[in-house]
Design a protein around this motif. Structure first.
Motif, mmCIF file in Angstrom:
data_model
loop_
_atom_site.group_PDB
_atom_site.id
_atom_site.type_symbol
_atom_site.label_atom_id
_atom_site.label_comp_id
_atom_site.label_asym_id
_atom_site.label_seq_id
_atom_site.Cartn_x
_atom_site.Cartn_y
_atom_site.Cartn_z
ATOM 1 N N THR A 85 2.003 -5.564 -0.428
ATOM 2 C CA THR A 85 2.437 -4.604 0.590
ATOM 3 C C THR A 85 3.086 -3.349 0.012
ATOM 4 O O THR A 85 3.225 -2.355 0.711
ATOM 5 C CB THR A 85 3.430 -5.265 1.569
ATOM 6 N N SER A 86 3.533 -3.404 -1.224
ATOM 7 C CA SER A 86 4.141 -2.220 -1.834
ATOM 8 C C SER A 86 4.241 -2.450 -3.333
ATOM 9 O O SER A 86 4.542 -3.556 -3.768
ATOM 10 C CB SER A 86 5.539 -1.989 -1.243
ATOM 11 N N PHE A 87 3.958 -1.404 -4.100
ATOM 12 C CA PHE A 87 3.960 -1.582 -5.556
ATOM 13 C C PHE A 87 5.015 -0.761 -6.278
ATOM 14 O O PHE A 87 5.460 -1.105 -7.364
ATOM 15 C CB PHE A 87 2.584 -1.212 -6.154
ATOM 16 N N GLY A 88 5.362 0.385 -5.733
ATOM 17 C CA GLY A 88 6.249 1.287 -6.457
ATOM 18 C C GLY A 88 5.619 1.880 -7.711
ATOM 19 O O GLY A 88 6.311 2.364 -8.602
ATOM 20 N N THR A 89 4.286 1.833 -7.769
ATOM 21 C CA THR A 89 3.535 2.529 -8.823
ATOM 22 C C THR A 89 2.460 3.339 -8.102
ATOM 23 O O THR A 89 2.208 3.102 -6.929
ATOM 24 C CB THR A 89 2.817 1.544 -9.777
ATOM 25 N N PRO A 90 1.804 4.269 -8.788
ATOM 26 C CA PRO A 90 0.668 4.925 -8.137
ATOM 27 C C PRO A 90 -0.377 3.883 -7.735
ATOM 28 O O PRO A 90 -0.539 2.855 -8.415
ATOM 29 C CB PRO A 90 0.127 5.854 -9.232
ATOM 30 N N ASN A 91 -1.078 4.131 -6.598
ATOM 31 C CA ASN A 91 -2.158 3.224 -6.202
ATOM 32 C C ASN A 91 -3.367 4.049 -5.762
ATOM 33 O O ASN A 91 -3.222 5.188 -5.307
ATOM 34 C CB ASN A 91 -1.679 2.224 -5.133
ATOM 35 N N SER A 298 6.985 5.651 -0.267
ATOM 36 C CA SER A 298 6.006 6.738 -0.090
ATOM 37 C C SER A 298 4.674 6.393 -0.740
ATOM 38 O O SER A 298 4.633 5.879 -1.859
ATOM 39 C CB SER A 298 6.562 8.029 -0.693
ATOM 40 N N GLY A 299 3.576 6.674 -0.015
ATOM 41 C CA GLY A 299 2.248 6.319 -0.505
ATOM 42 C C GLY A 299 1.980 4.835 -0.379
ATOM 43 O O GLY A 299 1.081 4.290 -1.019
ATOM 44 N N ASN A 300 2.724 4.206 0.496
ATOM 45 C CA ASN A 300 2.601 2.754 0.711
ATOM 46 C C ASN A 300 1.141 2.333 0.954
ATOM 47 O O ASN A 300 0.452 2.940 1.779
ATOM 48 C CB ASN A 300 3.476 2.374 1.914
ATOM 49 N N PRO A 301 0.667 1.301 0.262
ATOM 50 C CA PRO A 301 -0.766 0.960 0.345
ATOM 51 C C PRO A 301 -1.242 0.562 1.755
ATOM 52 O O PRO A 301 -2.376 0.886 2.118
ATOM 53 C CB PRO A 301 -0.921 -0.198 -0.651
#
Ligand SMILES: *Cc1c(COP(=O)(O)O)cnc(C)c1O
Length: 424
Positions: A85-91, A298-301
């Motif tokens: 649900t969220s990585f905290g890295t670019p995706n 931000s940018g959450n997958p």
């Protein structure tokens, strides 16, 4: 219509949340009464917890342009959730959604994703101040840009006055840097010392005081004074972006913003906002530049997946035309029903946004919008709700058509309206 379970939940919610809600307009203060609680939504319909069905023209305040729970959006979110649900890295999904935005908006070279429209406008203004090294900003009477401090300011009387806050808790010093002007007033633009101004922010299709069309001359004049003085033009397309056309108001009016703010549709019903514009300006953001802006989610997958599925579906040929046709059918029907019942209304529409003002005078700015008979609107709203049609619970909000609405839904709505108008 029975609403026993909604009423019971309302009692509980009122104990837990200020005013019973987590966002003020939901409390029905603009129309009286208390809100229903939604159990589920699909296509153009909502079902409340008591099992009542409504044709929905609020569309979760704009995002639901495909209708609720579109199968492709639901599937995209499910698939994304399975991967985390969220990585905290670019995706990779951030890139796909950004490409769809850039394709629709030629003025956006680079962008940043955030989690709401408010974050987008707040960050765009900080960026404009950092880029221009100026403090003062200009906004327009009645335009809403989210709830950031320096934007919660309304106009004083008439011309250009540095203004007082609209909300308690906003320091007067903040508001003093916000200048408020009147919409559609070309002459009023001359009263500003533009070389002191960092940016002007405007809803190019104002939809937060009802729907008020701007004249192309006014928008062009605004573009001209900002270009000449180095003040940035921020077009707040959080509501009208992807709504009034694929390229939003900028396509409709052949305008090019320095910065654009987006939200609502771009997240397909999940929390997303974005701001973007010329690369030279955007590169002033951290980590390349001195203007700080960040976001854990931000940018959450999941949110990116919902946005991608929504825009890919929406951009298929014919969809904007279909929305136009459906909305025209509804607006013509509402105008006719009001005339039959001798109820004076002023109907506005741009693309799939519409508004029925309860006034016989043209509505061209906030002052004329406020002349509407809000009590009468409240009665109309409740008469429609009783007949299974959910309109915006305030005269100063707009209606939204979706691709899931059918001609039959619209016929039912017009029929309900002809009864409701007669009842006024
Ligand atoms: C809804 C809206 C906002 C604020 O967006 P949120 O996601 O509610 O914070 C900003 N500008 C405009 C024009 C809007 O309609």
């Amino acid at each position: 219509m029975k609403r026993d379970y909604s009423d019971k939940l309302w009692q509980e919610a009122s104990q837990l949340f200020p005013g019973g809600v987590n966002s003020p307009v939901r409390a029905f203060r603009g129309v009286g009464g208390t809100p229903f609680f939604t159990q589920r939504a699909s296509g153009a319909k909502l079902w409340d917890v008591d099992g009542n069905e409504y044709i929905d023209y609020v569309g979760t305040w704009g995002p639901a342009i495909l209708g609720h729970a579109h199968p492709k959006v639901v599937r995209a979110v499910q698939e994304a959730a399975r991967e985390g649900t969220s990585f905290g890295t670019p995706n990779p999904r951030e890139i796909r959604l950004a490409q769809l935005v850039v394709e629709a908006y030629p003025s956006i070279e680079k962008l940043r994703f955030v989690n709401s429209g408010t974050e987008a406008t707040m960050s765009a203004i900080r960026l404009a101040r950092g880029f221009t090294k100026r403090d003062k900003i200009v906004k327009f009477d009645g335009c809403y840009h989210g709830h950031a401090d320096s934007l919660l300011v309304k106009a004083g009387s008439g011309g250009a006055t540095f203004d007082v806050p609209d909300s308690a808790g906003v320091p007067a010093d903040f508001a003093r840097n916000t200048l408020t002007l009147t919409l559609n007033d070309v002459a009023g633009l001359q009263r500003v010392k533009w070389d002191e101004i960092a940016c002007v922010i405007i809803e190019p299709v104002p939809g937060n005081m009802g729907l008020i069309p701007l004249t192309p001359e006014f928008l062009q004049a605004l573009r001209q004074v900002t270009r000449d003085s180095g003040a940035l033009l921020i077009l707040d397309e959080v509501m009208c972006g992807f709504r009034v056309a694929k390229g939003g108001a900028q396509e409709l009016y052949r305008l090019k913003a320095d910065l654009t703010t987006l939200g609502k549709i771009i997240g397909g019903g999940l929390p997303v906002g974005a701001f973007g514009g010329r690369a030279e300006i955007m590169d002033c953001l951290a980590p390349t530049g001195p203007v700080y802006q960040a976001g854990t989610l931000s940018g959450n997958p999941l949110a990116m997946a919902a946005g991608i599925a929504t825009l890919e579906e929406l951009f298929k040929p014919g969809n904007y035309h279909k929305l136009d046709v459906l909305t025209t059918q509804l607006c013509d029907g509402l105008r006719g029903a009001a005339a039959m019942a001798n109820v004076p209304v002023y109907q506005t529409r741009i693309g799939s946004k519409f508004c029925t003002f309860f006034t016989d005078q043209p509505v061209v700015d906030y002052a004329s919008a406020k002349r509407s008979d809000t009590k009468r609107y409240g009665k109309f709203f409740h008469a429609m709700l009783e007949r299974g049609v959910y309109l915006a619970p305030s005269q100063f909000e707009v209606g939204f058509m979706s691709l899931a609405h059918t001609s039959e839904d619209i016929e039912k709505t017009i029929h309900a309206a002809s009864e409701a108008f007669k009842q006024l």
